[in-house]
Each structure stands twice: as C-alpha cells, then as structure tokens.
Design a protein around this motif. Structure first.
Motif, PDB file in Angstrom:
ATOM      1  N   GLU A 138      -2.522  -1.839   8.831  1.00 21.15           N
ATOM      2  CA  GLU A 138      -1.746  -0.873   8.049  1.00 21.15           C
ATOM      3  C   GLU A 138      -2.597  -0.201   6.976  1.00 21.15           C
ATOM      4  OE1 GLU A 138       2.876  -2.324   8.468  1.00 21.15           O
ATOM      5  OE2 GLU A 138       1.804  -2.932   6.668  1.00 21.15           O
ATOM      6  N   VAL A 139      -3.908  -0.423   7.010  1.00 19.07           N
ATOM      7  CA  VAL A 139      -4.855   0.264   6.134  1.00 19.07           C
ATOM      8  C   VAL A 139      -5.903   0.920   7.039  1.00 19.07           C
ATOM      9  CG1 VAL A 139      -4.461  -1.336   4.229  1.00 19.07           C
ATOM     10  CG2 VAL A 139      -6.334  -1.771   5.834  1.00 19.07           C
ATOM     11  N   PRO A 140      -6.719   1.838   6.518  1.00 17.85           N
ATOM     12  CA  PRO A 140      -7.692   2.528   7.373  1.00 17.85           C
ATOM     13  C   PRO A 140      -8.615   1.559   8.104  1.00 17.85           C
ATOM     14  CG  PRO A 140      -7.497   3.648   5.265  1.00 17.85           C
ATOM     15  CD  PRO A 140      -6.709   2.374   5.135  1.00 17.85           C
ATOM     16  N   SER A 141      -8.958   1.908   9.349  1.00 20.90           N
ATOM     17  CA  SER A 141      -9.806   1.038  10.153  1.00 20.90           C
ATOM     18  C   SER A 141     -11.189   0.869   9.538  1.00 20.90           C
ATOM     19  CB  SER A 141      -9.924   1.573  11.578  1.00 20.90           C
ATOM     20  OG  SER A 141     -10.437   2.897  11.585  1.00 20.90           O
ATOM     21  N   HIS A 142     -11.703   1.920   8.886  1.00 21.39           N
ATOM     22  CA  HIS A 142     -13.027   1.789   8.276  1.00 21.39           C
ATOM     23  C   HIS A 142     -13.008   0.786   7.126  1.00 21.39           C
ATOM     24  CE1 HIS A 142     -12.077   4.186   4.658  1.00 21.39           C
ATOM     25  NE2 HIS A 142     -11.413   4.991   5.448  1.00 21.39           N
TER      26      HIS A 142
END
Length: 301
Positions: A138-142
């Motif tokens: 639920e947070v950016p993959s990076h």
C-alpha cells in the motif's frame, strides 16, 4: 529486545454496516457509521504490539485532522510513532462496507501513503539482526525496494505482505525472507487461479517459494494457511473461536502476530500458528485495529 519495524500505510477507516452488498447502481440504507484507525501497515503494527513485541511504525499522514488523530490512535495501541511524518495533502482513507454476514468490501485512497519513505528515519533508526521489518503493497514499490536493502544492510529479516497484489521485481522478491499472501494474491502473483483447497495452496506456496523467499505463507481464511519453508511444506488448520462478526483486519492481525512471534524467536511453523490464532481472534469483534485488544500475547516456548 527484538523489535518489529513496520514501514507502511496508515488510513482513516470509514465503515458502514449493511444487510447485504449493493448491486451496481443500487442504493441501500446503512447503519453504524464509524471512523477508526486502519491501513495495512498501521493495523499490522498494532497487532504486533498487542502480541507482545516492541513495535515501531514508519509512515506518513496528511495535514488534516484525521492525520493527527490517527497518529495518536496508533500510539495508544503501544506503537512507537516517532517516525510518522506529516506531509502536505490528505491522510489515506479507506471506505469499508461490512455486511451482516461479516464479509466486507474496501475502497482505498492512498493519500499521504504515496509519500512514505525510509529516508528520514535512517538517521536514527538502526535495525538489529533479530528485528523483523514488515512491508506491504500500500506504499510505493520503490519504497519497499529501498527498505529491503536498508534492512538487510543491518542483517534484519524482511516480511513482505504482498497485499494488494501487484507486480514485484523478481530480484527484490528473491531477497524477501518471509512472504505472506492470501489465496487470491497468491494466484495473481503466479498468474494462476487462486487455490481452492489446502492441498492446492501447499503447491502454490511451494511455487512462490521457488521465486526466492525463504519462507512463504498462503492464508486461506476459514481453511487455515499453507506454508513452505526451505524444502518443507505444510498446512496449519484454522482456529475456530466463534462466529465471525467482522473480518476486516483479520489478515493484518495474522501478519502482525506472525512478525511478533518471529521477532521473539519462535520457529517459523509455530509463528504461523500464532498468526492463525490472532486472525481468528480479530474477527470476533468489529473493526480492524479496534478488535486487536483481545489478541493473545505471543510467548516463547
């Protein structure tokens, strides 16, 4: 003392109860509108804390009143919120519909969760090899990629709850220590139908293990969980503690308790059992984190 460090999402949950889910274009009357702490990251942190592990949360809230309230709510669950940043814009929000059967539907607007990063915490937060660092999708993959490298640079183990399912860099997947998915997420990750039975799920867990994670858990709701660890595989039966009131947050309770058990030094298979019991406990009362007060404390054997 070993710790659970959760890097992830925190949401304002807005929940309404209905007799049944509406059909497209249909309007139904609801009841019992509530506002509460949510987001997979915050839920898992709360569950880990209630399960007896020292727990820290790294995340972001908006400049609205919801952000201030959620930060205080998470702290009230016993979680260290020193590394929760405030960023411009709204706090993440989840719109949840709960049917009288206990099933739910959820729509999420990420809000401030799009700005989650480990960078500000690096100056003062140093994982130990005994710590478990928990991630979700639920947070950016990076951000998850950066956290994975950061955690492993200190020798800490990383648990990824790939929820919701999304494409994941194969190189990153090969460095995950513990992967946790439900049956639907497992099928999407492999490009296969979701497993329908524990036997099928064991095969799926073995296939996911082949992607690189050292340990894999595939949760199956009322059918328990399948697992793969090294060359071993197995099935952990579900725990029936009573009739389901609200399944919201049950999976997060499982992940948080699993992480706490691993941080406290329990063997993997025993930790899976602790996760199953936590999930079964969470469904007995309404809400996500609000249902975690009854979670059993994980103890070393």
């Amino acid at each position: 003392m070993a710790r659970v460090i959760v890097v992830g999402s925190i949401n304002q949950d807005i929940t309404v109860t209905v007799d049944r889910f509406p059909s497209p274009g249909e309007t139904l009357s609801g009841s019992s509108l509530t506002y509460g702490l949510g987001g997979k990251g915050a839920n898992q942190a709360a569950a880990a804390a209630h399960s007896g592990a020292e727990t820290l949360f790294v995340g972001a809230v908006g400049t609205d009143l919801s952000g201030q309230r959620l930060r205080a709510d998470l702290a009230a669950h016993g979680v260290d919120v020193t590394h929760v940043r405030e960023v411009d814009g709204p706090t993440g929000t989840a719109l949840i519909t709960v049917a009288t059967s206990g099933e739910n539907t959820i729509i999420v607007d990420a809000g401030a969760n799009r700005a989650v990063t480990i960078e500000p915490a690096k100056a003062s937060l140093f994982p130990a090899p005994s710590d478990i660092v928990v991630l979700q999708a639920e947070v950016p993959s990076h951000t998850n990629t950066e956290v994975l490298a950061w955690a492993h640079s200190f020798g800490a183990r990383v648990l990824l709850n790939l929820a919701p399912a999304r494409d994941t860099d194969p190189a990153a997947m090969s460095h995950i220590d513990i992967l946790v998915v439900n049956e639907t997420e497992a099928g999407l990750t492999l490009g296969l139908p979701a497993p329908a039975t524990p036997t099928e799920a064991i095969g799926v867990a073995r296939a996911l293990r082949g992607m690189g994670p050292r340990h894999v858990v595939v949760t199956l709701g009322a059918q328990g969980a399948a697992w793969a660890s090294g060359t071993e595989v197995g099935h952990c039966p579900a725990v029936n503690l009573g009739e389901a009131v609200d399944t919201t947050g049950a999976g997060d309770a499982c992940v948080g308790a699993l992480a706490a058990a691993l941080a406290l030094g329990k063997p993997f298979v025993d930790a899976v059992s602790d996760g199953m019991r936590a999930g079964a406990t969470a469904i007995l009362s309404p809400g996500a984190a609000s249902s975690y007060g009854a979670l059993p404390t994980v103890t070393r054997d």
